[in-house]
Design a protein around this motif. Structure first.
Motif, short mmCIF file in Angstrom:
data_model
loop_
_atom_site.label_atom_id
_atom_site.label_comp_id
_atom_site.label_asym_id
_atom_site.label_seq_id
_atom_site.Cartn_x
_atom_site.Cartn_y
_atom_site.Cartn_z
N SER A 151 0.83 -1.21 0.00
CA SER A 151 0.00 0.00 0.00
C SER A 151 0.87 1.26 0.00
O SER A 151 2.03 1.22 0.40
N ASP A 152 0.28 2.35 -0.41
CA ASP A 152 0.97 3.64 -0.40
C ASP A 152 1.26 4.04 1.05
O ASP A 152 0.33 4.22 1.85
N PRO A 153 2.53 4.17 1.43
CA PRO A 153 2.85 4.46 2.84
C PRO A 153 2.59 5.91 3.25
O PRO A 153 2.66 6.22 4.43
N TYR A 154 2.29 6.79 2.28
CA TYR A 154 2.15 8.20 2.60
C TYR A 154 0.71 8.70 2.56
O TYR A 154 0.46 9.90 2.62
N SER A 155 -0.23 7.78 2.45
CA SER A 155 -1.64 8.17 2.34
C SER A 155 -2.49 7.45 3.39
O SER A 155 -2.28 6.28 3.67
N GLU A 156 -3.44 8.18 3.98
CA GLU A 156 -4.37 7.58 4.94
C GLU A 156 -5.30 6.60 4.24
O GLU A 156 -5.71 5.59 4.82
N GLU A 157 -5.65 6.92 3.00
CA GLU A 157 -6.51 6.06 2.20
C GLU A 157 -5.78 5.70 0.91
O GLU A 157 -5.97 6.36 -0.12
N PRO A 158 -4.92 4.68 0.96
CA PRO A 158 -4.09 4.35 -0.20
C PRO A 158 -4.92 4.08 -1.44
O PRO A 158 -5.83 3.27 -1.43
N ALA A 159 -4.58 4.82 -2.49
CA ALA A 159 -5.29 4.64 -3.76
C ALA A 159 -4.39 4.00 -4.80
O ALA A 159 -4.83 3.72 -5.91
N GLN A 160 -3.13 3.80 -4.47
CA GLN A 160 -2.20 3.20 -5.42
C GLN A 160 -1.22 2.29 -4.69
O GLN A 160 -1.02 2.41 -3.47
N LEU A 161 -0.61 1.40 -5.43
CA LEU A 161 0.35 0.47 -4.85
C LEU A 161 1.76 1.06 -4.88
O LEU A 161 2.06 1.92 -5.69
N SER A 162 2.58 0.59 -3.98
CA SER A 162 3.98 1.00 -3.94
C SER A 162 4.87 -0.19 -4.25
O SER A 162 4.50 -1.34 -4.00
N THR A 163 6.06 0.11 -4.77
CA THR A 163 6.98 -0.95 -5.17
C THR A 163 8.35 -0.73 -4.51
O THR A 163 8.51 0.12 -3.64
N SER A 164 9.32 -1.52 -4.92
CA SER A 164 10.63 -1.56 -4.26
C SER A 164 11.37 -0.22 -4.28
O SER A 164 12.04 0.13 -3.31
N ALA A 165 11.31 0.49 -5.38
CA ALA A 165 12.07 1.74 -5.52
C ALA A 165 11.24 2.75 -6.31
O ALA A 165 10.93 2.50 -7.48
N GLU A 166 10.89 3.85 -5.66
CA GLU A 166 10.03 4.84 -6.30
C GLU A 166 10.66 6.23 -6.20
O GLU A 166 11.40 6.54 -5.27
N VAL A 167 10.34 7.06 -7.19
CA VAL A 167 10.90 8.40 -7.28
C VAL A 167 9.81 9.44 -7.01
O VAL A 167 8.73 9.38 -7.60
N TYR A 168 10.10 10.36 -6.11
CA TYR A 168 9.21 11.45 -5.75
C TYR A 168 9.91 12.77 -6.07
O TYR A 168 11.13 12.87 -5.92
N SER A 169 9.15 13.78 -6.49
CA SER A 169 9.80 15.00 -6.95
C SER A 169 8.96 16.23 -6.69
O SER A 169 7.73 16.17 -6.67
#
Length: 257
Positions: free
Chosen positions: A58-76
């Motif tokens: 699950s998305d670790p940064y959202s109270e209500e995860p709407a997307q999946l997370s993977t091993s390595a992601e880029v935020y900008s």
């Protein structure tokens, strides 16, 4: 390989890249979580690589995860000219060189102006000189040292000391030693060879509750990069992500008693 969330890949030219090493206490990853959460950084893509242990969650940064997370992601954040590569799983032992090569290649092709590697090292393996002063240390590759060494000296930062290659026998030969640092030393040496402007910012720590170490690492980094405004009084207002509520599990079930 970087895979963008949009049809057109974002431009990172002139950006600062921050990424963690999977190291003792996972301090670098916790610090990256604080940066992403506090700065409300949107995800712009992920790194697809067979060098990392696969992960879907699950998305670790959202109270209500709407997307999946993977091993390595880029935020900008384009307004800050900042990108964070969050690495959530270990690098396979047989693939460390390949992963370092992939990261260096992506850094160069993306034209990042500088890279900061957040890491940690075993506190119990420090030598006598490393016991002095703060538990925080840094390393600079030659291209970045030319640009920021004087600034970091004014901030009172301490460079990671080299240690004796043969302790107790001879002190004439010194080596760079980062026990528990994962790919830290290898990636630093690769960036030195490739003339990539990179800083390693690390903390000596032990396994356990490493949240205080992550806050210390972020505060240390913020003194240099000024990513989050510091109040006149009180601590820097770092915001922890919702996923940290389960950092140590969900507690003891009442039905056990």
């Amino acid at each position: 390989m970087f895979v963008s969330t949009e049809d057109t890949a974002p431009s990172f030219k002139g950006f600062t890249l921050i990424l963690p090493a999977v190291s003792v206490g996972n301090v670098g990853q916790l610090a990256a979580d604080l940066l992403i959460s506090t700065l409300s950084m949107p995800r712009v893509g992920h790194i697809h690589s067979a060098c990392l242990v696969p992960l879907v969650g699950s998305d670790p940064y959202s109270e209500e995860p709407a997307q999946l997370s993977t091993s390595a992601e880029v935020y900008s954040r384009g307004d800050l000219k900042l990108a964070v590569l969050q690495i959530r799983t270990p690098v396979l032992q047989t693939k460390t060189k390949s992963f370092r090569k992939l990261v260096v290649s992506w850094i160069k092709s993306s034209a990042f102006s500088r890279t900061v590697l957040l890491s940690s090292s075993h506190a119990h393996q420090r030598d006598d000189q490393q016991l002095r002063g703060s538990a925080l240390r840094h390393l600079l590759t030659p291209p970045l040292e030319e640009q920021v060494a004087q600034d970091l000296a004014q901030l009172g930062w301490t460079e990671l000391e080299r240690v004796s290659a043969f302790p107790g026998i001879s002190d004439s030969e010194q080596r760079l030693y980062v026990p528990g640092g994962g790919i830290t030393k290898g990636l630093y040496m690769d960036c030195c060879t490739e003339r990539v402007p990179m800083a390693v910012v690390l903390v000596f720590c032990s396994e356990g509750d490493n949240i205080p170490d992550a806050f210390a690492l972020c505060n240390h980094l913020n003194n240099w990069l000024h990513l989050v405004e510091k109040p006149a009084q009180g601590p820097t207002p770092w915001r922890t992500p919702p996923s940290w509520r389960l950092l140590f599990g969900s507690g003891v079930p009442p039905l056990l008693y």
